[in-house]
Design a protein around this motif. Structure first.
Motif, PDB file in Angstrom:
ATOM      1  N   LEU A 223      45.257  34.810  42.057  1.00  0.00           N
ATOM      2  CA  LEU A 223      45.829  33.591  42.626  1.00  0.00           C
ATOM      3  C   LEU A 223      46.254  33.814  44.068  1.00  0.00           C
ATOM      4  CD1 LEU A 223      46.907  30.681  42.285  1.00  0.00           C
ATOM      5  CD2 LEU A 223      49.042  31.688  41.446  1.00  0.00           C
ATOM      6  N   TRP A 224      46.855  34.966  44.333  1.00  0.00           N
ATOM      7  CA  TRP A 224      47.317  35.269  45.694  1.00  0.00           C
ATOM      8  C   TRP A 224      46.210  35.921  46.523  1.00  0.00           C
ATOM      9  CZ3 TRP A 224      50.811  32.161  44.833  1.00  0.00           C
ATOM     10  CH2 TRP A 224      51.681  32.247  43.755  1.00  0.00           C
ATOM     11  N   GLN A 225      45.014  36.013  45.959  1.00  0.00           N
ATOM     12  CA  GLN A 225      43.849  36.592  46.648  1.00  0.00           C
ATOM     13  C   GLN A 225      44.151  38.004  47.151  1.00  0.00           C
ATOM     14  OE1 GLN A 225      43.043  33.428  49.503  1.00  0.00           O
ATOM     15  NE2 GLN A 225      41.650  32.424  48.075  1.00  0.00           N
ATOM     16  N   ASN A 226      44.880  38.746  46.329  1.00  0.00           N
ATOM     17  CA  ASN A 226      45.202  40.136  46.645  1.00  0.00           C
ATOM     18  C   ASN A 226      44.039  41.007  46.175  1.00  0.00           C
ATOM     19  OD1 ASN A 226      46.164  42.800  46.628  1.00  0.00           O
ATOM     20  ND2 ASN A 226      48.258  42.143  46.252  1.00  0.00           N
ATOM     21  N   THR A 227      43.295  41.577  47.113  1.00  0.00           N
ATOM     22  CA  THR A 227      42.072  42.306  46.788  1.00  0.00           C
ATOM     23  C   THR A 227      42.257  43.821  46.720  1.00  0.00           C
ATOM     24  OG1 THR A 227      41.500  42.316  49.137  1.00  0.00           O
ATOM     25  CG2 THR A 227      40.621  40.507  47.799  1.00  0.00           C
TER      26      THR A 227
END
Length: 344
Positions: A223-227
């Motif tokens: 959701l937070w686009q933490n890759t």
């Protein structure tokens, strides 16, 4: 020539370097609903437009930590894709409420570098600022992260460790325009306790616990686009485990703190923070808080400085933080020092 992004390694950073992070993100009401589904979040100012309007705002803003996660997530591909660990935070200030429909982007400046003695990694300090669609800053914070080196033979940069404030001064806190607690409805907020009811040094056991599930933390990370690879790639760690994103623990602990701090409505600063020990799916998270300071920052509005500690296990261990050796106890997951606004 490769067109994929391998992420920056320690030797790719230079002091004073500015990084504009992709990709801007428009926040929708669905973001709020998802945030409240992931965490047992019940703070009234973020839950009810009517309550927020009665407090002088235009409506319910997005939760402060959801804003933090969004701004933070933008930085991961450039700052911590090859991280060993995210080490800490300082000088965080929430500068403007964010509402559904706002578009957020992030920029970071490298303000410190230090190669580790093993020559395999180093610590990078960055100051990140989140901006809205009008290029108005909404959040600024410093974090430092341990990053792998691509080439262990690459020369070490000159060591520069930034001098960071231990706390954001109360007079530097930004009070949202129009905010008032003059007609504050404590019954609807959930608890009667105002800032005057808390004493510096008081420790509050938040009682409740939540067991982290793999699916929830994976959903939050995406959701937070933490890759960051350590959060979603089980082959990236030797133990085959996916490390729980530290922000997930922060939001979970903040939500648990409602029981005892229901009127700590808005986070306005993060003074310091440390992810003391790794967290994994299956861990049961509990929380306790210590009141560190209080200050009246506007008529009827107090800022309360709180230490929020997340632990794992059957008991919250209120007040227990470090062992005799000065190190964090093994079941301490998070040590977060922040300012929150509360009716005086």
């Amino acid at each position: 020539m490769t067109k994929t992004n391998p992420g920056r390694f320690f030797e790719d950073y230079s002091l004073g370097q500015t990084i504009r992070h992709a990709v801007p993100r428009t926040i929708a009401e669905g973001e709020r609903a998802m945030y409240h589904a992931l965490y047992p979040q019940r703070f009234a100012l973020y839950s009810s437009d009517a309550f927020a309007i009665d407090c002088g705002l235009d409506g319910a803003p997005l939760d402060d930590m959801a804003v933090f996660h969004t701004v933070f997530g933008k930085t991961v591909p450039d700052v911590s894709l090859n991280a060993v660990a995210n080490l800490g935070y300082a000088e965080g200030r929430f500068l403007k409420p964010v509402y559904a429909g706002d578009t957020l982007r992030s920029e970071s400046e490298v303000i410190g570098l230090k190669q580790n003695s093993n020559g395999k990694s180093g610590v990078v300090w960055v100051r990140t600022t989140g901006y809205d669609q009008n290029d108005t800053p909404v959040l600024s914070y410093v974090r430092w992260v341990m990053v792998r080196k691509r080439d262990t033979e690459a020369p070490a940069p000159e060591t520069t460790i930034p001098d960071l404030a231990k706390t954001v001064a109360a007079e530097d806190l930004v009070i949202p325009e129009g905010l008032t607690f003059e007609g504050y409805d404590a019954e609807l907020a959930g608890e009667p306790h105002r800032a005057a009811d808390y004493e510096v040094g008081e420790v509050i056991d938040h009682v409740d616990g939540t067991t982290i599930e793999e699916a929830e933390h994976m959903l939050a990370t995406r959701l937070w686009q933490n890759t960051a690879k350590v959060h979603f790639d089980a082959t990236f760690r030797e133990d085959g485990k996916r490390l729980i994103y530290g922000g997930h623990v922060i939001s979970l602990a903040r939500a648990l703190s409602f029981n005892g701090l229901a009127n700590a409505q808005m986070i306005v600063a993060i003074n310091a923070g440390a992810h003391a020990n790794p967290c994994f799916a299956g861990d049961t998270v509990r929380a306790w808080s210590e009141v560190l300071d209080k200050a009246e920052v506007a008529p009827g509005i107090a800022a309360v400085r709180l230490r929020l500690v997340a632990t794992r296990g059957a008991q919250a261990m209120p007040g227990q933080l470090r062992g005799e050796d000065g190190k964090y106890l093994p079941d301490v997951l998070l040590d977060l020092d922040y300012w929150a606004l509360m009716p005086a």
